[in-house]
Design a protein around this motif. Sequence first.
Motif, PDB file in Angstrom:
ATOM      1  N   PHE A  75       8.103  -3.722   5.040  1.00  0.00           N
ATOM      2  CA  PHE A  75       7.455  -2.905   6.058  1.00  0.00           C
ATOM      3  C   PHE A  75       8.007  -1.487   6.133  1.00  0.00           C
ATOM      4  N   GLY A  76       8.770  -1.095   5.139  1.00  0.00           N
ATOM      5  CA  GLY A  76       9.323   0.258   5.143  1.00  0.00           C
ATOM      6  C   GLY A  76       8.681   1.175   4.132  1.00  0.00           C
ATOM      7  N   GLY A  77       7.734   0.652   3.343  1.00  0.00           N
ATOM      8  CA  GLY A  77       7.125   1.466   2.300  1.00  0.00           C
ATOM      9  C   GLY A  77       7.955   1.446   1.027  1.00  0.00           C
ATOM     10  N   CYS A 106       8.608  -8.315  -1.997  1.00  0.00           N
ATOM     11  CA  CYS A 106       8.919  -7.328  -0.950  1.00  0.00           C
ATOM     12  C   CYS A 106       8.531  -5.927  -1.423  1.00  0.00           C
ATOM     13  N   HIS A 107       7.290  -5.784  -1.791  1.00  0.00           N
ATOM     14  CA  HIS A 107       6.830  -4.532  -2.391  1.00  0.00           C
ATOM     15  C   HIS A 107       5.470  -4.205  -1.805  1.00  0.00           C
ATOM     16  N   ALA A 108       5.462  -3.331  -0.822  1.00  0.00           N
ATOM     17  CA  ALA A 108       4.211  -3.010  -0.128  1.00  0.00           C
ATOM     18  C   ALA A 108       4.306  -1.621   0.481  1.00  0.00           C
ATOM     19  N   PRO A 109       3.177  -0.934   0.596  1.00  0.00           N
ATOM     20  CA  PRO A 109       3.190   0.357   1.300  1.00  0.00           C
ATOM     21  C   PRO A 109       3.478   0.166   2.780  1.00  0.00           C
ATOM     22  N   ILE A 138      -0.818 -10.927   2.333  1.00  0.00           N
ATOM     23  CA  ILE A 138      -1.274 -12.272   1.955  1.00  0.00           C
ATOM     24  C   ILE A 138      -1.017 -12.510   0.469  1.00  0.00           C
ATOM     25  N   VAL A 139      -1.379 -11.540  -0.349  1.00  0.00           N
ATOM     26  CA  VAL A 139      -1.187 -11.669  -1.795  1.00  0.00           C
ATOM     27  C   VAL A 139       0.295 -11.722  -2.148  1.00  0.00           C
ATOM     28  N   ASN A 140       1.117 -10.898  -1.499  1.00  0.00           N
ATOM     29  CA  ASN A 140       2.558 -10.902  -1.768  1.00  0.00           C
ATOM     30  C   ASN A 140       3.214 -12.227  -1.389  1.00  0.00           C
TER      31      ASN A 140
END
Length: 295
Positions: A75-77, A106-109, A138-140
């Motif tokens: 959740f930090g980008g 743990c890889h999300a914008p 959901i995919v992660n």
Amino acid sequence: MINIAVIWGLIILFIMQPGIAHDGAEAGAKLFVHALLPYLLPYIILTQWLLKLPSTTKEIPKWRRFLKAYILGSFGGFPVGAVTVSEMVKNEELSRKQGSILLAACHAPGPMFVIGFVGTELFGDVGSGYKLLAAIHIVNVLFFLIALRFLPTDSEIASPISKPLQKKNGMPFLEAIKESSTVIILVATTVIFFSSLGMVLTSVLSNAFTVDLGIVKTMVLSIFEMTSGVQSATDHFYGQAFFPFLIAAILSMNGLSIHMQVVVIAKTANISMAPYVFGRIWSILLVPLVFYAIY
């Protein structure tokens, strides 16, 4: 030999296109200062500070360690996930095997970018931003659960530290600022370089082939620098029916700039990159489909 040829080829391209290279670097610098630095720096410092605080618990359940990594990292980008997982591996809260899978998951914008910028400004609907963010997570999470199924049992993995790592006496906050500055310099360098490279290659391809400039520019910039690709897609395809799903695909692709940041950070903890590669392919294929299903 191939690397040398590529490097010299790029040097020649930059020499032949100095104005475009300058414009690309300037655009990358503005992008970093105005869009990335204000959101990224405070979160990285706070995350690093939290991870450097001495642990008061000897045994932490596995699920709590996984949850901690996912919440702090996802959740930090970009590239906070890589920073979080690498630090937890160094602190021996995670094994390298677990870290390699969490690096991919743990890889999300950041939510502010997806909901605020993409949802509100690009889609004109904050609800669509929430749906896109939900599709990404959901995919992660699905990838993590499936990959975790193939992890060896605890008896086959070096257990993540029954004794907490003895940390040197110091000031965690100052250490967090010191290490955060290294990450920020890495992000700035890759964003500026790949933005400049993307602009130069776009110019070369558009001059060499008779193709639509908007398509070429969006494709090339999306490959090299995600945010520049999003901006180009908005400039050329805004209002098209496929526009939201194109943005979802670009966010899933991430771009070489972000991938290079993750590789450099992960290698400091000697984390395998194989699950990360599979995770990115998984995301590129599934995030637009899941977003379409809930859009």
